[in-house]
Design a protein around this motif. Structure first.
Motif, PDB file in Angstrom:
ATOM      1  N   ILE A 178     127.198  42.752 -36.622  1.00  0.00           N
ATOM      2  CA  ILE A 178     125.818  43.225 -36.487  1.00  0.00           C
ATOM      3  C   ILE A 178     125.740  44.211 -35.332  1.00  0.00           C
ATOM      4  O   ILE A 178     126.272  43.966 -34.243  1.00  0.00           O
ATOM      5  N   SER A 179     125.065  45.338 -35.579  1.00  0.00           N
ATOM      6  CA  SER A 179     124.927  46.381 -34.565  1.00  0.00           C
ATOM      7  C   SER A 179     123.466  46.510 -34.149  1.00  0.00           C
ATOM      8  O   SER A 179     122.554  46.240 -34.931  1.00  0.00           O
ATOM      9  N   SER A 180     123.265  46.935 -32.920  1.00  0.00           N
ATOM     10  CA  SER A 180     121.904  47.153 -32.428  1.00  0.00           C
ATOM     11  C   SER A 180     121.377  48.538 -32.766  1.00  0.00           C
ATOM     12  O   SER A 180     120.206  48.830 -32.529  1.00  0.00           O
ATOM     13  N   SER A 181     122.232  49.410 -33.331  1.00  0.00           N
ATOM     14  CA  SER A 181     121.824  50.772 -33.672  1.00  0.00           C
ATOM     15  C   SER A 181     121.510  50.858 -35.156  1.00  0.00           C
ATOM     16  O   SER A 181     122.305  50.427 -36.000  1.00  0.00           O
ATOM     17  N   SER A 182     120.357  51.406 -35.485  1.00  0.00           N
ATOM     18  CA  SER A 182     119.952  51.517 -36.888  1.00  0.00           C
ATOM     19  C   SER A 182     120.743  52.575 -37.644  1.00  0.00           C
ATOM     20  O   SER A 182     120.707  52.610 -38.878  1.00  0.00           O
ATOM     21  N   SER A 183     121.477  53.431 -36.939  1.00  0.00           N
ATOM     22  CA  SER A 183     122.249  54.470 -37.607  1.00  0.00           C
ATOM     23  C   SER A 183     123.697  54.066 -37.845  1.00  0.00           C
ATOM     24  O   SER A 183     124.460  54.841 -38.411  1.00  0.00           O
ATOM     25  N   ASP A 184     124.103  52.874 -37.390  1.00  0.00           N
ATOM     26  CA  ASP A 184     125.463  52.410 -37.637  1.00  0.00           C
ATOM     27  C   ASP A 184     125.594  51.918 -39.069  1.00  0.00           C
ATOM     28  O   ASP A 184     124.695  51.257 -39.601  1.00  0.00           O
ATOM     29  N   LEU A 185     126.719  52.237 -39.688  1.00  0.00           N
ATOM     30  CA  LEU A 185     126.955  51.892 -41.082  1.00  0.00           C
ATOM     31  C   LEU A 185     128.283  51.163 -41.204  1.00  0.00           C
ATOM     32  O   LEU A 185     129.138  51.235 -40.321  1.00  0.00           O
TER      33      LEU A 185
ATOM     34  N   LYS B 173     125.355  58.696 -34.989  1.00  0.00           N
ATOM     35  CA  LYS B 173     124.164  58.950 -34.191  1.00  0.00           C
ATOM     36  C   LYS B 173     123.559  60.269 -34.633  1.00  0.00           C
ATOM     37  O   LYS B 173     124.174  61.037 -35.390  1.00  0.00           O
TER      38      LYS B 173
END
Length: 339
Positions: A89-96, A122
């Motif tokens: 799980i990442s805290s950045s919404s742009s990580d895929l 990013k």
């Protein structure tokens, strides 16, 4: 020469072991690299120095094997392990991340297409998705009507803060037929049905409403006796359709086949009966030609009666109509008051 060969052979083992340590060290160094795939060194033998040839078996000797000495080892391949890694799980919404096989396709500065499993992206100053080295993420774009364009790959952008994503509704088209005899409404109201409505308007009681379908002619009751007549030899197929007093047909039955000889006839009895008790008093009979497949109207007879097809009645040329609705259908029933 023998000592030199032995030292060279041992040196190949040291060199191969050094390469294996390099691969292991690279795996350890990238243990925290997103999308990294570990590698394994695969060894292969350096074959072979032959000292003497073997001999095949003879009548007095079982034969001998050749004498060969290996010349060492070599690194045949450094194989990457492409098994699925752990998705975090990442805290950045742009990580895929990619579940299963596949790669992200990115574009280098010179337009070269590259592939990666690293899904850390990013936004740059042009609102484009780029990776840590500035390479643009490629994918399908959309046109001005927000339709997906699958003919080419373009850099993906997220137009945050722009005003072109949403568009206000400009035109609304409504089609329908309004009866001139209806009452003019004075207030808006929602009529409750199985799908739409509210608790203020009661749902209409449809317990007394029944939907019936017309019967299908039962061809299993029909029997036929083959005798002398003027029908040419061959196999004849018959279909039957019930007819009401207004001339409306039901869906035709399945086919019944009868084979006659030279100058034969088919005497049909026990024609389909009306299961509704008089609503369909007549049966239309359709028939093919000898060994044919196209059904044409032949004659009409009383439901439950008989018909003798002796060849004196010619086919009319009117093809059978089998377009009657079949299957499951959903109907909406509305209620109205007199006037």
């Amino acid at each position: 020469m023998g000592l030199q060969s032995a030292l060279t052979t041992a040196l190949t083992g040291l060199s191969a072991a050094e390469t294996q340590i390099d691969v292991i060290g690279n795996n350890l160094a990238n243990s925290q690299t997103v999308g990294f795939k570990s590698s394994d060194a695969v060894f292969a033998t350096q074959f072979l120095q032959t000292l003497s040839l073997g001999a095949g078996p003879s009548a007095n000797n079982g034969g001998t094997n050749p004498r060969q000495i290996g010349l060492g080892v070599q690194v045949a391949e450094i194989a990457a392990n492409h098994n699925q890694g752990t998705i975090e799980i990442s805290s950045s919404s742009s990580d895929l991340a990619i579940q299963g096989d596949g790669f992200f396709q990115v574009e280098a500065a010179d337009g070269e297409k590259l592939y990666t499993r690293n899904g850390i992206f990013k936004l740059n100053s042009d609102a484009e998705l780029v990776n840590a080295t500035g390479q643009r993420l490629l994918g399908y774009g959309i046109d001005e009507q927000f339709r997906l364009q699958t003919d080419s790959l373009v850099p993906l952008s997220v137009p945050l803060g722009t005003k072109t994503v949403a568009k206000a509704t400009e035109n609304v088209t409504f089609e329908g037929t309004l009866t001139p005899e209806g009452e003019v409404a004075s207030a808006g109201q929602v009529i409750e049905s199985l799908h739409l409505g509210d608790s203020q308007v009661p749902r209409p009681d449809a317990s007394g409403i029944s939907v019936e379908t017309s019967p299908i002619a039962d061809h299993t009751t029909v029997s036929g006796a083959v005798g002398a007549g003027s029908l040419p030899a061959g196999t004849y197929q018959y279909k039957f359709a019930l007819v009401d007093a207004s001339g409306n047909e039901t869906k035709p039955s399945a086919a019944r086949s009868f084979t006659v000889g030279t100058n034969g006839n088919v005497n049909l009895s026990n024609l389909p009966q009306d299961p509704l008790g008089g609503d369909f008093p007549t049966v239309n009979i359709y028939r093919t030609g000898p060994n044919g497949t196209e059904f044409e109207f032949l004659a009409s007879a009383a439901a439950g009666g008989t018909f003798n097809d002796d060849g004196s009645t010619a086919l009319s040329g009117t093809a059978i109509d089998e377009d009657t609705l079949t299957g499951n259908y959903t109907y909406m029933v509305t209620y109205y008051s007199a006037g």
